[in-house]
Design an enzyme around this catalytic site. Structure first.
Site, PDB file in Angstrom:
ATOM      1  N   THR A  16       9.440  15.758   2.378  1.00 54.77           N
ATOM      2  CA  THR A  16       8.052  16.075   2.878  1.00 54.77           C
ATOM      3  C   THR A  16       7.800  16.296   4.188  1.00 54.77           C
ATOM      4  O   THR A  16       7.122  17.148   4.464  1.00 54.77           O
ATOM      5  CB  THR A  16       7.163  14.894   2.179  1.00 54.77           C
ATOM      6  OG1 THR A  16       7.619  13.655   2.885  1.00 54.77           O
ATOM      7  CG2 THR A  16       6.981  14.820   0.599  1.00 54.77           C
ATOM      8  N   GLY A  17       8.321  15.530   5.033  1.00 54.71           N
ATOM      9  CA  GLY A  17       7.901  15.474   6.749  1.00 54.71           C
ATOM     10  C   GLY A  17       8.699  17.020   7.250  1.00 54.71           C
ATOM     11  O   GLY A  17       7.706  17.613   7.687  1.00 54.71           O
ATOM     12  N   ASP A  36      12.712  10.767  12.978  1.00 54.95           N
ATOM     13  CA  ASP A  36      13.391  10.086  11.878  1.00 54.95           C
ATOM     14  C   ASP A  36      14.277   8.949  12.739  1.00 54.95           C
ATOM     15  O   ASP A  36      14.197   8.786  13.764  1.00 54.95           O
ATOM     16  CB  ASP A  36      14.289  11.178  11.020  1.00 54.95           C
ATOM     17  CG  ASP A  36      14.360  10.700   9.677  1.00 54.95           C
ATOM     18  OD1 ASP A  36      15.078   9.533   9.460  1.00 54.95           O
ATOM     19  OD2 ASP A  36      14.005  11.240   8.670  1.00 54.95           O
ATOM     20  N   ARG A  87      10.958   8.138  -5.131  1.00 52.93           N
ATOM     21  CA  ARG A  87      11.606   7.702  -6.502  1.00 52.93           C
ATOM     22  C   ARG A  87      12.533   8.495  -7.158  1.00 52.93           C
ATOM     23  O   ARG A  87      12.581   9.703  -6.842  1.00 52.93           O
ATOM     24  CB  ARG A  87      10.579   7.180  -7.304  1.00 52.93           C
ATOM     25  CG  ARG A  87       9.471   8.352  -7.827  1.00 52.93           C
ATOM     26  CD  ARG A  87       8.292   7.598  -8.789  1.00 52.93           C
ATOM     27  NE  ARG A  87       7.318   8.720  -8.919  1.00 52.93           N
ATOM     28  CZ  ARG A  87       6.579   8.610 -10.047  1.00 52.93           C
ATOM     29  NH1 ARG A  87       6.788   8.164 -11.294  1.00 52.93           N
ATOM     30  NH2 ARG A  87       5.663   9.850 -10.210  1.00 52.93           N
ATOM     31  N   ARG A  93       6.293   4.521  -8.739  1.00 47.23           N
ATOM     32  CA  ARG A  93       6.094   4.706  -7.344  1.00 47.23           C
ATOM     33  C   ARG A  93       6.096   3.018  -6.807  1.00 47.23           C
ATOM     34  O   ARG A  93       6.435   2.809  -5.813  1.00 47.23           O
ATOM     35  CB  ARG A  93       4.726   5.239  -7.097  1.00 47.23           C
ATOM     36  CG  ARG A  93       4.765   6.812  -7.241  1.00 47.23           C
ATOM     37  CD  ARG A  93       3.309   7.203  -6.965  1.00 47.23           C
ATOM     38  NE  ARG A  93       2.979   8.754  -7.444  1.00 47.23           N
ATOM     39  CZ  ARG A  93       2.617   9.098  -8.626  1.00 47.23           C
ATOM     40  NH1 ARG A  93       2.207   8.309  -9.629  1.00 47.23           N
ATOM     41  NH2 ARG A  93       2.525  10.463  -8.854  1.00 47.23           N
ATOM     42  N   LEU A 123       1.505   8.940   3.786  1.00 48.18           N
ATOM     43  CA  LEU A 123       1.825   9.610   2.574  1.00 48.18           C
ATOM     44  C   LEU A 123       2.979   8.789   1.669  1.00 48.18           C
ATOM     45  O   LEU A 123       2.832   8.946   0.301  1.00 48.18           O
ATOM     46  CB  LEU A 123       2.821  10.929   2.547  1.00 48.18           C
ATOM     47  CG  LEU A 123       3.250  11.708   1.609  1.00 48.18           C
ATOM     48  CD1 LEU A 123       1.867  12.615   1.015  1.00 48.18           C
ATOM     49  CD2 LEU A 123       4.318  12.588   1.587  1.00 48.18           C
ATOM     50  N   ASN A 125       4.911   6.191  -0.422  1.00 50.29           N
ATOM     51  CA  ASN A 125       4.533   5.549  -1.470  1.00 50.29           C
ATOM     52  C   ASN A 125       5.031   4.116  -1.763  1.00 50.29           C
ATOM     53  O   ASN A 125       5.808   3.538  -1.144  1.00 50.29           O
ATOM     54  CB  ASN A 125       5.044   6.481  -2.817  1.00 50.29           C
ATOM     55  CG  ASN A 125       3.933   7.342  -3.362  1.00 50.29           C
ATOM     56  OD1 ASN A 125       2.838   7.168  -3.421  1.00 50.29           O
ATOM     57  ND2 ASN A 125       4.770   8.437  -3.727  1.00 50.29           N
ATOM     58  N   HIS A 180      -3.179   6.242  -6.912  1.00 51.40           N
ATOM     59  CA  HIS A 180      -1.990   7.320  -6.946  1.00 51.40           C
ATOM     60  C   HIS A 180      -1.230   6.762  -7.934  1.00 51.40           C
ATOM     61  O   HIS A 180       0.041   6.532  -7.721  1.00 51.40           O
ATOM     62  CB  HIS A 180      -1.724   7.794  -5.846  1.00 51.40           C
ATOM     63  CG  HIS A 180      -0.725   8.945  -5.774  1.00 51.40           C
ATOM     64  ND1 HIS A 180      -0.937  10.055  -6.095  1.00 51.40           N
ATOM     65  CD2 HIS A 180       0.643   9.087  -5.039  1.00 51.40           C
ATOM     66  CE1 HIS A 180       0.043  10.775  -6.112  1.00 51.40           C
ATOM     67  NE2 HIS A 180       1.229  10.294  -5.632  1.00 51.40           N
TER      68      HIS A 180
HETATM   69  N1  LIG Z   1       1.199  10.342  -1.635  1.00 50.94           N
HETATM   70  C1  LIG Z   1       1.686  11.195  -2.148  1.00 50.94           C
HETATM   71  O1  LIG Z   1       1.058  12.140  -2.567  1.00 50.94           O
HETATM   72  C2  LIG Z   1       3.363  11.514  -1.876  1.00 50.94           C
HETATM   73  C3  LIG Z   1       3.916  12.718  -2.365  1.00 50.94           C
HETATM   74  C4  LIG Z   1       5.238  12.862  -2.076  1.00 50.94           C
HETATM   75  C5  LIG Z   1       6.088  11.949  -1.812  1.00 50.94           C
HETATM   76  N2  LIG Z   1       5.543  10.802  -1.190  1.00 50.94           N
HETATM   77  C6  LIG Z   1       6.196   9.688  -0.650  1.00 50.94           C
HETATM   78  O2  LIG Z   1       6.559  10.216   0.492  1.00 50.94           O
HETATM   79  C7  LIG Z   1       7.808   9.568   1.133  1.00 50.94           C
HETATM   80  C8  LIG Z   1       8.811  10.492   1.525  1.00 50.94           C
HETATM   81  O3  LIG Z   1       9.112  11.524   0.525  1.00 50.94           O
HETATM   82  P1  LIG Z   1      10.223  12.518   0.675  1.00 50.94           P
HETATM   83  O4  LIG Z   1      10.641  13.274  -0.292  1.00 50.94           O
HETATM   84  O5  LIG Z   1       9.846  13.074   2.072  1.00 50.94           O
HETATM   85  O6  LIG Z   1      11.647  11.551   0.971  1.00 50.94           O
HETATM   86  P2  LIG Z   1      12.862  11.726   1.996  1.00 50.94           P
HETATM   87  O7  LIG Z   1      13.954  10.664   1.672  1.00 50.94           O
HETATM   88  O8  LIG Z   1      13.387  13.313   1.599  1.00 50.94           O
HETATM   89  O9  LIG Z   1      12.527  11.615   3.420  1.00 50.94           O
HETATM   90  C9  LIG Z   1      11.990  10.327   3.842  1.00 50.94           C
HETATM   91  C10 LIG Z   1      12.588  10.528   5.366  1.00 50.94           C
HETATM   92  O10 LIG Z   1      12.309   9.168   5.782  1.00 50.94           O
HETATM   93  C11 LIG Z   1      12.980   8.678   6.879  1.00 50.94           C
HETATM   94  N3  LIG Z   1      12.977   7.359   7.123  1.00 50.94           N
HETATM   95  C12 LIG Z   1      13.365   6.033   6.418  1.00 50.94           C
HETATM   96  N4  LIG Z   1      12.844   4.835   7.266  1.00 50.94           N
HETATM   97  C13 LIG Z   1      12.306   5.682   8.465  1.00 50.94           C
HETATM   98  C14 LIG Z   1      11.854   5.082   9.646  1.00 50.94           C
HETATM   99  N5  LIG Z   1      11.810   3.777   9.743  1.00 50.94           N
HETATM  100  N6  LIG Z   1      11.170   5.919  10.621  1.00 50.94           N
HETATM  101  C15 LIG Z   1      11.405   7.246  10.562  1.00 50.94           C
HETATM  102  N7  LIG Z   1      11.908   7.803   9.412  1.00 50.94           N
HETATM  103  C16 LIG Z   1      12.161   6.925   8.482  1.00 50.94           C
HETATM  104  C17 LIG Z   1      14.598   8.738   6.025  1.00 50.94           C
HETATM  105  O11 LIG Z   1      15.600   8.695   6.868  1.00 50.94           O
HETATM  106  C18 LIG Z   1      14.147  10.317   5.625  1.00 50.94           C
HETATM  107  O12 LIG Z   1      14.469  11.248   6.232  1.00 50.94           O
HETATM  108  C19 LIG Z   1       8.245   8.576  -0.294  1.00 50.94           C
HETATM  109  O13 LIG Z   1       8.084   7.390  -0.227  1.00 50.94           O
HETATM  110  C20 LIG Z   1       7.507   9.538  -1.269  1.00 50.94           C
HETATM  111  O14 LIG Z   1       7.497   8.753  -2.644  1.00 50.94           O
HETATM  112  C21 LIG Z   1       4.132  10.553  -1.543  1.00 50.94           C
HETATM  113  O1  LIG Z   2       5.564  11.202  -7.838  1.00 51.92           O
HETATM  114  C1  LIG Z   2       5.871  10.667  -6.908  1.00 51.92           C
HETATM  115  O2  LIG Z   2       6.806   9.714  -6.704  1.00 51.92           O
HETATM  116  C2  LIG Z   2       5.756  11.653  -5.478  1.00 51.92           C
HETATM  117  C3  LIG Z   2       4.266  11.592  -5.143  1.00 51.92           C
HETATM  118  O3  LIG Z   2       3.550  10.423  -5.255  1.00 51.92           O
HETATM  119  C4  LIG Z   2       3.948  12.702  -6.202  1.00 51.92           C
HETATM  120  O4  LIG Z   2       2.550  12.512  -6.840  1.00 51.92           O
HETATM  121  O5  LIG Z   2       4.289  13.856  -6.482  1.00 51.92           O
END
Ligand SMILES: NC(=O)c1ccc[n+]([C@@H]2O[C@H](COP(=O)([O-])OP(=O)(O)OC[C@H]3O[C@@H](n4cnc5c(N)ncnc54)[C@H](O)[C@@H]3O)[C@@H](O)[C@H]2O)c1
Ligand SMILES: O=C(O)C[C@H](O)C(=O)O
Length: 314
Positions: A16-17, A36, A87, A93, A123, A125, A180
């Protein structure tokens, strides 16, 4: 004279980042710092440099750097927090709560020290509870701490409505309220296509099916991906929120906001429609709800409270 662009930090350079950073650059919203953890500093620098080298092709001016040092993020205008674990199939979540609470807290302590005036968008979860954790760790006013769920959940809901009717997504408007989680509340009564209520266009049983699919939309992607969760639509959602703040758009969008009496909830972060502009969450909009809608929202609020209690020990 040095160019004064807005500075946007994205913490977490995973799916996501990194996607968010690229989409921010594509919209030329500012210079971007991708952060990161230290062991991943080189890959983070590599992703940032790769994106920077795309800018001449895309035709946008934005500096993009990768780092693990918060000094590089100093005085950011907006900080987006995507750090944490995602997840996998079979998980909810909420299963991420303990791991991600520690990560979000430590990230926010660094953000507070280096960007005390930033607008922070969360963002990670489970995002309602993580926004609460961020609010406590940052100590920023409530208008500067914003969680992302509603833009994404509404986007899924609107996608399914557009598919059902075979019409442009541009003409579909809706709202998803609440936490969410799978008990989020898509508001059918406030959904329309080019101003026409969806109840006039789609049979009730098909609307029910769309609502059900939107509620579990995140899980649908998790099951298809097999090892991670959605990132294109989440990144687009973060960019829309960032743009609303940086361009003072005053858009009405659903965000996770701190509630102090609105909708009858207190000391709770949950998804509600709000005006998002140059001062972050400028106003929460309170919609009139039917008894059935309020019961559904109460259930969603209780689910959020249960997770917040895990992190606050309350
Ligand atoms: N709210 C929403 O709608 C939503 C949507 C998508 C994903 N998410 C959540 O966003 C989060 C990230 O998802 P993703 O797909 O990018 O995961 P990902 O595993 O691809 O990336 C997460 C990154 O965070 C880094 N990280 C961990 N600890 C850290 C720290 N202390 N400082 C800086 N970076 C750190 C990891 O090294 C990794 O690169 C998850 O918790 C996911 O559930 C939420
Ligand atoms: O479903 C998830 O765990 C990631 C995010 O919250 C989403 O809704 O896509």
């Amino acid at each position: 004279m040095a160019i004064q662009r807005k500075k946007i930090t994205v913490v977490g350079a995973g799916f996501t980042g990194a996607t968010t950073a690229l989409m921010l650059a594509q919209k030329e919203l500012g210079d971007i710092v991708l952060v990161d953890i230290a062991p991943l500093e080189n890959p983070t620098k590599g992703k940032a440099l790769d994106m920077l080298e795309a800018t001449p092709v895309i035709g946008v001016d934005a500096n993009i750097i990768g780092t693990s040092n918060y000094e590089d993020t100093k005085d950011s205008d907006v900080v987006i927090i995507t750090a944490g674990v995602a997840r996998k199939p079979g998980m909810s979540r909420d299963d991420l709560v303990n791991t991600n609470a520690g990560i979000v807290k430590s990230v926010c302590e660094s953000v507070k020290a280096t960007s005390p005036n930033a607008y922070v968008i969360i963002l990670s979860n489970p995002v309602d509870a993580m926004t609460y954790v961020a609010f406590q760790a940052l100590g920023f006013p409530k208008n500067r701490v914003i969680g992302q769920s509603g833009v994404l959940d509404t986007a899924r809901y609107c996608t399914f409505i557009a598919q059902e009717l075979n019409v442009s997504v541009e003409d579909v408007r809706g709202f998803v309220l609440g936490g969410h989680g799978d008990d989020m509340v898509p508001l059918v009564r406030y959904s329309n296509v080019a101003g026409i209520p969806i109840e006039k266009l789609i049979p009730a049983e098909r609307i029910d099916a769309i609502v059900k699919r939107a509620r579990v939309g995140g899980g649908e992607i998790v099951n298809l991906l097999g090892n991670g969760s959605a990132y294109y639509a989440p990144a687009a959602s973060l960019v829309q929120m960032t743009e609303a703040v940086l361009k003072d758009k005053k858009r009405i969008i659903p965000v996770i906001a701190y509630l102090e009496g609105e909708y009858g909830y207190d000391n709770l972060f949950m998804g509600v429609p709000a005006i998002i502009g140059g001062d972050g969450i400028e106003k929460v909009i309170e919609l009139e709800l039917t008894a059935e809608e309020k019961t559904a929202l109460d259930q969603s609020a209780q689910s959020v409270r249960n997770v917040i209690q895990i992190v606050t020990g309350g």
